[in-house]
Design an enzyme around this catalytic site. Structure first.
Site, mmCIF file in Angstrom:
data_model
loop_
_atom_site.group_PDB
_atom_site.id
_atom_site.type_symbol
_atom_site.label_atom_id
_atom_site.label_comp_id
_atom_site.label_asym_id
_atom_site.label_seq_id
_atom_site.Cartn_x
_atom_site.Cartn_y
_atom_site.Cartn_z
ATOM 1 N N TYR A 224 0.776 -1.239 0.000
ATOM 2 C CA TYR A 224 0.000 0.000 0.000
ATOM 3 C C TYR A 224 0.810 1.294 0.000
ATOM 4 O O TYR A 224 0.224 2.373 0.033
ATOM 5 C CB TYR A 224 -0.956 0.025 1.190
ATOM 6 C CG TYR A 224 -0.329 -0.315 2.538
ATOM 7 C CD1 TYR A 224 0.674 0.458 3.100
ATOM 8 C CD2 TYR A 224 -0.759 -1.442 3.236
ATOM 9 C CE1 TYR A 224 1.233 0.144 4.324
ATOM 10 C CE2 TYR A 224 -0.204 -1.772 4.474
ATOM 11 C CZ TYR A 224 0.792 -0.971 5.009
ATOM 12 O OH TYR A 224 1.350 -1.290 6.220
ATOM 13 N N LYS A 313 -9.621 4.203 14.313
ATOM 14 C CA LYS A 313 -9.748 2.852 14.851
ATOM 15 C C LYS A 313 -11.215 2.551 15.174
ATOM 16 O O LYS A 313 -11.896 3.366 15.805
ATOM 17 C CB LYS A 313 -8.918 2.720 16.133
ATOM 18 C CG LYS A 313 -7.417 2.699 15.901
ATOM 19 C CD LYS A 313 -6.977 1.399 15.262
ATOM 20 C CE LYS A 313 -5.499 1.136 15.457
ATOM 21 N NZ LYS A 313 -5.146 0.659 16.759
ATOM 22 N N CYS A 407 1.714 9.798 47.184
ATOM 23 C CA CYS A 407 2.308 8.647 46.495
ATOM 24 C C CYS A 407 2.042 7.359 47.284
ATOM 25 O O CYS A 407 2.321 7.296 48.487
ATOM 26 C CB CYS A 407 3.816 8.856 46.339
ATOM 27 S SG CYS A 407 4.656 7.438 45.602
#
Length: 673
Positions: A224, A313, A407
């Site tokens: 392609y 997509k 954290c």
């Protein structure tokens, strides 16, 4: 006698190649399978007896037979970049708006099916298949020529035509669904491991070491995209090249379409979102490319993908399952990523137990609660992600899930930079996953490639307090007495590790720069920075604007690198690494300039030119001492403008009073030397 044999082999080779072309490219059966096999066996027998007369691209090679112990790594002449993705129609319209803004008017697009397989690059010389290379990391791939020769849709020898002497054509190797199901069933019956999907089966097949085994597995291929020097002299558009390569004998998908507007593109997308289920092979979206080659050149590339193409997509298969809990992973850059732990569920052929939640915004958007019933998809058919929660199945007393403020590893308060969705732990020198992750990144194959060291060893060295910084690796030779106490770590292992660490000191500057793990500085960016600035000292003194002026380096990358190089802890670490002998400057090769008439001057090239390609003009400028920039700024001395230059560049150059010169004027400047 020998002349007669040679003539017979040439005749059979030509006949069988023609039959293959008629059958596999034109779908026209002009000979029975039985008669074809008789001729093929006759040729095979003659080639065995007289191997000196065998054509390197004989049709007998399509049955395989060569054994490859190791695939050779080959650098791509033109990088095999990946495409940017979108799942949104609005983002497709945004893509079109960006293209129109850069070009100045609407453009044509070519829409193609996005085949779900293995990307391949084929090189032809004088009409013969010379080399087949996988995508690899985009810069270099594996030479799988012998395996690719077994694929019947890929011609070994092109029919006589007007093709260039040398060119590359790219495509996708894939497996039809029916073949996948049949072969997977056979593997299951034989007690062998099955493949999850046709793409994995095709990819695994092309990397087999026995080409005879590859030949037993029916692979297909669509081509392609064409690459060659001065392509604009042969074709002006991608659509024109597609029609031509079909005439040369290549297998081109019949489902591509030339579209005159973004509305035509969306119509094509809508049609195939449904019709894809009727195909005999898998597609996962649509590729949209700007048709005009000159506009493609004008739009150019980012570090990772072309600006003149994108892919839409299709939404993947969706299933429903239970969210058991959410955990948080701290990466080497300090990014804190939430992960959903799910009740195991089968999705697109694989069992899914975990899914990424990306960031705090995503948790808030999904309004997740503990124990929720959630819908899970595979984004791009690869990474599972939660699409939505089902509030109708939520318990009345379910507790909402909140992103942590500190954290989860070191309890440092998280920070969030303006314009970014991700939270970071700023404690990079005291947070275990960041320390371990940075060192693991540093030793990786594409970075410093330190032999004898692995991720588990780094974890162990951290636990023993032997490694807290990258530079600590280069002091391990002083701590043999502690290394020998590590379980299952003998003298030979220690010797190999220390040898690998010592050898890493010779790795080039761009590898070191990539290995440092600076946010946004990947492999390609590190190479560009190293080539441009030559050494670490130049990088340290560069401003954000200086860094951003490097080709394909954006402002975010520049700001991240500048911040890293102005952090005292990082500078101390760099000084240690320099003292241990790591390379912080590129090895200057003696360059013989054709002249120095352009010395001290900066240039940017835009548009299409008559006598030279943009690549040739770049080499010409640099060979006479000039320097290339990637964007228009006050530091630019000359804009070399060709036909079809984008109006936005022209306007910016005029606003900054940057002189605009033609190809002819550039050559005059050089000749005046």
């Amino acid at each position: 006698m020998s002349q007669d044999i040679q003539a017979k082999i040439e005749q059979l080779t030509a006949e069988l190649n023609e039959y293959n072309y008629q059958y596999y490219v034109l779908a026209n059966s002009v000979i029975s399978d039985f008669d074809f096999d008789i001729k093929l066996k006759e040729l095979e027998k003659l080639e065995q007896e007289y191997p000196q007369f065998r054509d390197p691209n004989s049709p007998t090679l399509k049955v395989g037979g060569d054994i490859t112990s190791k695939f050779k790594t080959v650098k791509h002449r033109w990088p095999m970049l990946s495409l940017s993705n979108t799942y949104s129609e609005q983002e497709l319209r945004d893509f079109d708006n960006r293209v129109q803004k850069a070009i100045g008017h609407p453009v044509e697009y070519v829409c193609e099916l996005k085949f779900d397989g293995l990307s391949i690059s084929l090189t032809y010389e004088n009409g013969k298949l010379a080399q087949a290379i996988t995508r690899g990391d985009g810069v270099q791939g594996d030479d799988v020529t012998q395996n690719v020769k077994t694929i019947r849709k890929i011609p070994h020898q092109l029919k006589k035509s007007d093709y260039p002497e040398i060119f590359e054509i790219r495509g996708e190797i894939f497996m039809h669904k029916s073949a996948f199901l049949r072969l997977n069933k056979e593997r299951e019956e034989n007690g062998e491991q099955t493949y999850a999907n046709p793409r994995n089966f095709a990819s695994g097949t092309i990397k087999l070491q026995d080409s005879a085994e590859v030949a037993k597995r029916p692979l297909d291929c669509f081509l392609y995209f064409l690459y060659l020097e001065n392509r604009n002299k042969f074709f002006s558009t991608h659509w024109e090249s597609l029609q031509k390569v079909k005439d040369w004998g290549f297998h081109i998908s019949e489902h591509s379409k030339l579209c005159s507007s973004i509305d035509d593109v969306l119509e094509f997308v809508h049609y195939w979102d449904t019709a894809r289920h009727d195909l005999s092979y898998d597609i996962d979206g649509i590729v949209i490319k700007v048709n005009d080659y000159s506009y493609q050149e004008e739009l150019g590339f980012t570090a990772k993908s072309p600006r003149w193409a994108t892919s839409f997509k299709f939404k993947a298969e969706r299933v429903e399952t239970t969210l058991n809990s959410v955990s948080y992973q701290v990466g080497r850059t300090g990014a804190v990523t939430p992960v959903a732990n799910l009740k195991p569920v089968l999705l697109a052929g694989t069992t899914v137990k975990r899914a990424s939640l990306h960031n705090a915004n995503e948790i808030e958007r999904l309004d997740l609660h503990e124990g929720d019933t959630v819908f899970v998809e595979k984004g791009g058919e690869i990474i599972p992600k939660i699409i939505a929660a089902n509030p109708d199945k939520r318990a009345a007393d379910a507790t909402p899930i909140h992103y942590p403020t500190h954290c989860p590893e070191c309890n440092t308060k998280l920070v969030r930079q303006e314009g970014e969705a991700v939270h970071y732990c700023p404690n990079e020198n005291g947070c275990k996953p960041q320390i371990v992750g940075k060192v693991q990144h540093f030793i990786g194959r594409k970075m410093m490639d330190i032999q004898g060291l692995g991720d588990e060893t780094i974890e162990t060295l951290y636990r023993m307090n032997l490694v807290r910084h990258i530079s600590d690796l280069y002091t391990l030779h002083e701590k043999r007495d502690l290394l020998v106490t590590i379980e299952r770590f003998g003298q030979k292992s220690i010797d190999n590790m220390l040898k690998g660490i010592e050898e890493s000191k010779s790795k080039p500057f761009e590898k070191v720069l990539f290995a440092l793990g600076i946010r946004h500085v990947g492999e390609t960016v590190a190479k560009k920075l190293a080539l441009y600035f030559k050494n670490l000292e130049n990088l340290k003194t560069a401003t954000v604007e200086d860094i951003a002026s490097v080709q394909d380096i954006g402002i975010r990358i520049a700001e991240s690198l500048y911040a890293y190089l102005h952090n005292q802890d990082n500078l101390a670490e760099l000084n240690k690494l320099q003292s241990y002998g790591l390379q912080f400057q590129i090895e200057e090769k003696e360059i013989v300039l054709a002249g120095d008439g352009l010395s001290g001057k900066t240039f940017l090239i835009s548009g299409v030119f008559v006598d030279y390609s943009r690549e040739q003009l770049t080499k010409l400028i640099e060979s006479h001492g000039g320097k290339m920039l990637s964007s228009i700024s006050a530091k630019l001395n000359y804009l070399v403008a060709g036909d079809k230059m984008g109006p936005s560049k022209l306007a910016k150059a005029e606003k900054l009073n940057v002189p605009i010169i033609s190809e002819k004027e550039l050559l005059q400047m050089i000749n005046q030397e």
